[in-house]
Design an enzyme around this catalytic site. Structure first.
Site, PDB file in Angstrom:
ATOM      1  N   GLY A 157      41.710  48.553  44.796  1.00 25.24           N
ATOM      2  CA  GLY A 157      40.865  47.362  44.779  1.00 25.24           C
ATOM      3  C   GLY A 157      41.616  46.150  44.257  1.00 25.24           C
ATOM      4  O   GLY A 157      41.441  45.034  44.747  1.00 25.24           O
ATOM      5  N   SER A 185      34.823  40.071  36.127  1.00 24.36           N
ATOM      6  CA  SER A 185      35.831  40.763  36.925  1.00 24.36           C
ATOM      7  C   SER A 185      37.156  40.016  36.905  1.00 24.36           C
ATOM      8  O   SER A 185      37.257  38.882  37.391  1.00 24.36           O
ATOM      9  CB  SER A 185      35.348  40.907  38.377  1.00 24.36           C
ATOM     10  OG  SER A 185      36.446  41.265  39.208  1.00 24.36           O
ATOM     11  N   LYS A 219      49.219  49.259  35.350  1.00 25.55           N
ATOM     12  CA  LYS A 219      48.928  49.066  36.777  1.00 25.55           C
ATOM     13  C   LYS A 219      48.594  47.604  37.068  1.00 25.55           C
ATOM     14  O   LYS A 219      49.106  47.022  38.026  1.00 25.55           O
ATOM     15  CB  LYS A 219      47.775  49.990  37.184  1.00 25.55           C
ATOM     16  CG  LYS A 219      47.387  49.922  38.641  1.00 25.55           C
ATOM     17  CD  LYS A 219      46.792  51.226  39.126  1.00 25.55           C
ATOM     18  CE  LYS A 219      45.411  51.498  38.577  1.00 25.55           C
ATOM     19  NZ  LYS A 219      44.374  50.607  39.178  1.00 25.55           N
ATOM     20  N   ASP A 231      37.821  50.648  32.609  1.00 32.43           N
ATOM     21  CA  ASP A 231      38.340  51.839  33.290  1.00 32.43           C
ATOM     22  C   ASP A 231      38.303  53.092  32.404  1.00 32.43           C
ATOM     23  O   ASP A 231      38.701  54.174  32.846  1.00 32.43           O
ATOM     24  CB  ASP A 231      39.781  51.588  33.756  1.00 32.43           C
ATOM     25  CG  ASP A 231      39.833  50.527  34.853  1.00 32.43           C
ATOM     26  OD1 ASP A 231      38.831  50.380  35.595  1.00 32.43           O
ATOM     27  OD2 ASP A 231      40.863  49.840  34.965  1.00 32.43           O
TER      28      ASP A 231
HETATM   29  C1  S3P Z   1      41.678  45.159  37.203  1.00 35.21           C
HETATM   30  C2  S3P Z   1      40.405  44.752  36.872  1.00 35.21           C
HETATM   31  C3  S3P Z   1      39.272  45.690  36.737  1.00 35.21           C
HETATM   32  C4  S3P Z   1      39.744  47.133  36.610  1.00 35.21           C
HETATM   33  C5  S3P Z   1      40.825  47.468  37.596  1.00 35.21           C
HETATM   34  C6  S3P Z   1      42.027  46.564  37.397  1.00 35.21           C
HETATM   35  C7  S3P Z   1      42.730  44.129  37.356  1.00 35.21           C
HETATM   36  O1  S3P Z   1      38.478  45.593  37.900  1.00 35.21           O
HETATM   37  O2  S3P Z   1      38.662  48.006  36.770  1.00 35.21           O
HETATM   38  O3  S3P Z   1      41.234  48.814  37.454  1.00 35.21           O
HETATM   39  O4  S3P Z   1      43.916  44.497  37.424  1.00 35.21           O
HETATM   40  O5  S3P Z   1      42.400  42.945  37.389  1.00 35.21           O
HETATM   41  P1  S3P Z   1      37.304  44.495  38.027  1.00 35.21           P
HETATM   42  O6  S3P Z   1      37.911  43.159  38.105  1.00 35.21           O
HETATM   43  O7  S3P Z   1      36.580  44.865  39.305  1.00 35.21           O
HETATM   44  O8  S3P Z   1      36.437  44.702  36.817  1.00 35.21           O
END
Ligand code: S3P
Length: 441
Positions: A98, A171, A26, A323
């Protein structure tokens, strides 16, 4: 998708077997579409995750002027070049995602266009200030709802300044948003992360020809990006998502007699914290055919039934398995002894409050569980949990899939109130699990 509620029940299953693939990663899929839209020329993407979240990103990049088409699983993106995005003529709806919302906020911050972004009820509850605050430093103006929530309006900077920033939360989304803003800023963007998080953005920017340097800095990294490079279209093969493979692997480890291989899974070391933890608990996860595909390590991972012992997971490991805590907690429910999963504050701001949601999922099925500060404690007996519960999935795909793995491995069936959100990250989950021997109906 969100209009139809889909209750689903997992009945206890016999031994699972098979050798399968899972849908594309993803994180990499979102980035592939976004970066290809900012490149000059046509990018071909193989193995893109065709889940709801990624389709939202495709729709948004189209609304911003990229030409995106797909046929028989092959995606082609005609990019507009950095700085070339057009003003969208309607609200950008990022659905449940998100990653889509935060990374796109970074891109929009340094394009001189006006846009409005929203999402579903889950995304509209999630904090955006973690990106809007540092992104404002480039000259963009954000107007959000109270508490920094979506919907928000974005007036992108006309002549964006490069950002220098040290991340306050570990993050990859925030890091990526700031780097994406830096693409259309004049000068050098410098982002320091105190703990290393998934580095797909850095890898892919280099793949598209950006001038980016990553150096160790204490326990973390310093990333330096030169602004306004010419990103050049470059084909991408998306590996299988290790966060999706996790559900199949844990199911195989928990159900006696099982043996399941997942082919072509991404093995980026910043994503393999769950594999390391399952090995610490006593599982064997042999990897065959390790190779590099599209700049990322991949391999075929075998998982088979193992008796597990409890584990103490240090907080530093969280970014490499952020995750995977709900499905790890399901594994801990089968293990002998009390497991302590430490430092999970970030789980409270995922698609749901995943810390509370995971505890509720286990408690509803006869598992002893408690939350102490930001730690989750799971009391396993070394036997399959009782099951028999009804789980609220709270618009959270990973809670839904974790509950269904619990039902497949418990003594009694487990029901989820709504499995529809599984399609955000893992279309075909139910059919794939059933093809291995699960009984999801
Ligand atoms: C992601 C980063 C993570 C993860 C999300 C995907 C990404 O979130 O939980 O499912 O693709 O950069 P955070 O950056 O909020 O930790």
């Amino acid at each position: 998708m969100t209009d139809t509620i889909r209750p689903l029940t997992a009945h206890p299953a016999g031994a699972l077997s098979g050798s399968v693939r899972v849908p594309g990663d993803k994180s990499i899929s979102h980035r592939a579409l976004m970066f290809a839209a900012l490149a000059i020329g046509q990018t071909r993407i193989d193995g893109l995750l065709e889940g709801e979240d990624v389709l939202r990103t495709a729709a948004a990049m189209r609304a911003l002027g990229a030409v995106i088409a797909s046929e028989a699983g092959v995606w082609r993106v005609q990019g507009v070049g950095i700085g070339g995005l057009a003003e969208p003529d309607d609200i950008l709806d990022m659905g449940n995602s998100g990653t889509a919302a935060r990374l796109l906020a970074g891109i929009l911050a340094s394009h001189p266009i006006f846009s409005v972004m929203t999402g579903d009820a889950s995304l509209r509850r999630r904090p955006m200030r973690r990106v809007t605050e540092p992104l404002s430093e480039c000259g963009a103006v954000f107007h959000t709802r109270a508490g920094g929530r979506l919907p928000m309006a974005i007036a992108g900077a006309r002549d964006a300044m490069p950002i220098e920033h040290r991340l306050r939360v570990a993050s990859a989304q925030v890091k990526s948003a700031l780097l994406l803003a830096g693409l259309n800023a004049r000068g050098t963007t410098r982002i320091e992360e105190p703990v290393a998080t998934r580095d797909h953005t850095e890898n892919m920017l280099a793949h598209f020809g950006a001038s980016i340097e990553v150096e160790p800095a204490g326990a973390g990294r310093m990333i330096t990006l030169r602004g306004q490079p010419d990103l050049v279209a470059a084909d991408i093969t998306v590996p299988g998502d290790p966060s999706s493979a996790a559900f199949l692997q844990v199911a195989a480890i928990l159900i006696p007699g099982s043996r399941v291989t997942v082919q072509g899974v991404g093995l980026n070391p910043l994503r393999t914290g769950l594999m390391q933890t399952l090995r610490d608990m006593g599982a064997e996860l042999p990897v065959r055919g390790e190779r590099i595909e599209g700049g990322e390590p991949v391999g075929d991972v075998m998982a088979g039934y193992s008796a597990l012992s409890a584990v103490d997971v240090p907080p530093e490991r969280a970014p490499s398995m952020i995750d995977e805590y709900p499905i790890l907690a399901v594994a801990c429910a089968h293990a002998r002894g009390t497991s302590r999963l430490r430092g999970l504050a970030e789980l409270r701001v995922k698609e749901s409050d995943r810390l509370a949601g995971t505890a509720a999922l286990l408690a509803a099925n006869g598992v002893g569980v408690s939350i102490e500060g930001d730690d989750l404690l799971v009391h396993g007996t070394g036997e399959p949990p009782e099951g028999g519960g009804l789980v609220s999935t709270l618009m959270d795909h990973r809670l839904a899939m974790s509950a269904l793995v619990l039902g497949s491995s418990a003594r009694r069936p487990v029901q989820v109130d709504d499995a529809a959100f599984i399609d955000t990250s893992f279309p075909g989950f139910v059919a794939l699990m059933n093809s291995l021997g699960c009984r999801l109906a």
